[in-house]
Write a protein that holds these residues in place. Structure first.
Motif, short mmCIF file in Angstrom:
data_model
loop_
_atom_site.label_atom_id
_atom_site.label_comp_id
_atom_site.label_asym_id
_atom_site.label_seq_id
_atom_site.Cartn_x
_atom_site.Cartn_y
_atom_site.Cartn_z
N LEU A 107 82.63 3.43 70.33
CA LEU A 107 81.45 3.51 70.88
C LEU A 107 81.47 3.33 72.47
O LEU A 107 80.80 4.32 73.24
CB LEU A 107 80.35 2.57 70.54
CG LEU A 107 78.77 3.19 70.41
CD1 LEU A 107 78.84 4.51 69.92
CD2 LEU A 107 77.86 2.24 69.84
N ALA A 108 82.11 2.36 72.99
CA ALA A 108 82.28 2.17 74.45
C ALA A 108 83.15 3.14 74.88
O ALA A 108 82.69 3.77 76.07
CB ALA A 108 82.86 0.75 74.51
N ALA A 109 84.10 3.45 74.44
CA ALA A 109 85.08 4.80 74.92
C ALA A 109 84.24 5.97 74.99
O ALA A 109 84.36 7.00 75.99
CB ALA A 109 86.01 4.81 73.87
N LEU A 110 83.36 6.31 73.95
CA LEU A 110 82.53 7.55 74.11
C LEU A 110 81.54 7.30 75.31
O LEU A 110 81.29 8.67 75.87
CB LEU A 110 81.77 7.54 72.65
CG LEU A 110 82.47 7.92 71.30
CD1 LEU A 110 81.72 8.07 70.30
CD2 LEU A 110 82.95 9.54 71.70
N MET A 111 80.84 6.31 75.41
CA MET A 111 79.64 6.20 76.48
C MET A 111 80.59 6.29 78.03
O MET A 111 79.97 6.99 78.67
CB MET A 111 79.22 4.80 76.30
CG MET A 111 78.32 4.64 75.16
SD MET A 111 76.91 6.01 75.16
CE MET A 111 77.62 7.03 73.87
N GLY B 187 78.03 5.29 84.35
CA GLY B 187 78.51 5.43 83.21
C GLY B 187 78.48 4.12 82.00
O GLY B 187 79.26 4.35 81.39
N GLN B 188 77.73 3.15 82.29
CA GLN B 188 77.73 2.07 81.29
C GLN B 188 76.50 2.10 80.81
O GLN B 188 75.67 2.76 81.12
CB GLN B 188 78.01 0.70 82.26
CG GLN B 188 76.83 0.37 83.33
CD GLN B 188 76.61 1.21 84.41
OE1 GLN B 188 75.52 2.08 84.50
NE2 GLN B 188 77.76 1.32 85.28
N SER C 4 83.28 -0.17 83.32
CA SER C 4 82.55 0.60 84.38
C SER C 4 82.46 0.17 85.77
O SER C 4 82.86 0.72 86.82
CB SER C 4 81.13 0.88 83.76
OG SER C 4 80.27 1.64 84.92
N SER C 5 82.41 -1.29 85.89
CA SER C 5 82.47 -2.01 87.08
C SER C 5 83.68 -1.57 87.73
O SER C 5 83.84 -1.71 88.99
CB SER C 5 82.21 -3.31 86.92
OG SER C 5 81.01 -3.68 86.43
N TYR C 6 84.77 -2.08 87.19
CA TYR C 6 86.18 -2.03 87.52
C TYR C 6 86.61 -0.59 87.89
O TYR C 6 87.07 -0.15 89.04
CB TYR C 6 87.41 -2.37 86.64
CG TYR C 6 87.32 -4.06 86.66
CD1 TYR C 6 88.11 -4.65 87.66
CD2 TYR C 6 86.85 -4.77 85.26
CE1 TYR C 6 88.36 -5.73 87.65
CE2 TYR C 6 87.27 -6.00 85.42
CZ TYR C 6 87.90 -6.81 86.75
OH TYR C 6 87.85 -7.99 86.62
N ILE C 7 86.02 0.54 87.28
CA ILE C 7 86.31 2.12 87.46
C ILE C 7 85.68 2.28 88.76
O ILE C 7 86.22 3.00 89.73
CB ILE C 7 85.51 2.71 86.29
CG1 ILE C 7 86.42 2.73 85.22
CG2 ILE C 7 85.52 4.45 86.92
CD1 ILE C 7 85.82 3.47 84.02
N VAL C 8 84.37 1.78 88.91
CA VAL C 8 83.82 1.94 90.24
C VAL C 8 84.27 1.42 91.54
O VAL C 8 84.55 1.95 92.52
CB VAL C 8 82.15 1.68 90.19
CG1 VAL C 8 81.35 1.74 91.67
CG2 VAL C 8 81.39 2.57 89.22
#
Length: 268
Positions: free
Chosen positions: A187-191, A221-222, A259-263
């Motif tokens: 679910l997290a990967a999908l989101m 995206g989170q 998401s925080s690390y991606i940003v």
């Protein structure tokens, strides 16, 4: 393997993006005055209003809408409380702020007292404390002194943000991890994949630039802190079981972190 109602609640909880993380990761106040900052804050605010409506359905304990009496009461209490708050702010709070605005401690205590008072009143009316706090904050944000109040409460706000995320982690039942690990990871990967792409497509359809569309897409995206409130309230009203509630919480925690690390590593 979840029930229809649980699946609907899980789906609802996936809709929203985190206002806390979105705003916290905006670079410097300069971006707030740019188009991208305005666009993102506006989208988050609209999501907050939609989340309030979702919470009303969850609080009523009837997601299908078949028993309209509890839902009707909550839907009636919300606009009445909102109107009352705006009238009190305009007629009482603003004159008080104007008269004693040089005493910072007075402004500090009055602002906190107002938000806590409306939060408790909302709970008494059958709404949640979170909805009351949201309405109190929105009503006060329309005042000319809102920026001053925001600066005064910044350190307190940051402190309670830490407590919020700490309580989130400490209340998580680790014994359920084997049962929800795979569903939560999927679910997290999908989101984390679908949300940025969806926001990108929607923003591009509104003639926004490619760079801006991806930037806002990944920043939103989170999952949201409202997802956690929905999970808690749905569990307390008996709409979902422990496993479904922890699935929502685990998915939110994973998306918050990733998401925080991606940003932070990919956007200015």
């Amino acid at each position: 393997g979840y029930s229809i109602v649980e699946s609907i609640i899980i789906g609802i909880a996936m809709m929203f993006s985190s206002t806390i993380i979105g705003i916290k990761l905006l670079p410097t106040t300069a971006l707030h005055h740019k188009h991208s900052g305005e666009l993102m804050v506006g989208m988050l605010l609209m999501q907050d209003f939609l989340a309030i409506l979702a919470l009303l359905f969850v609080i009523s304990g009837d997601i299908s809408g078949q028993n309209l009496i509890p839902l009707g009461k909550t839907l009636l209490a919300l606009p009445l409380l909102t109107l009352a708050c705006f009238f009190v702010v305009k007629g009482i709070l603003l004159p008080l702020f104007s008269r004693f605005d040089r005493i910072s401690e007075y402004v500090f205590l009055l602002a906190i007292g107002w938000c806590l008072g409306i939060s408790e009143l909302a709970h008494y009316l059958g709404l949640s404390r979170e909805i009351g706090a949201f309405i109190a904050g929105i009503a006060m944000a329309t005042s000319p002194i809102a920026q001053f109040i925001s600066l005064n409460l910044k350190s307190l706000r940051d402190f309670f943000l830490i407590l919020f995320f700490f309580s989130l982690g400490s209340g998580f039942d680790l014994s359920l991890i084997p049962l929800i690990a795979l569903p939560a990871a999927i679910l997290a990967a999908l989101m984390l994949s679908i949300k940025p792409w969806t926001y990108h497509r929607l923003l591009r359809s509104q003639s926004e630039s490619e760079k801006l569309a991806w930037d806002i897409g990944f920043r939103l995206g989170q999952n949201s802190e409202f997802s956690l409130m929905i999970a808690y309230l749905a569990f307390s009203t008996g709409l979902i079981g422990t496993q479904a509630s922890h699935l929502i919480q685990a998915t939110a925690i994973i998306t918050f972190l990733v998401s925080s690390y991606i940003v932070v590593f990919n956007f200015p």
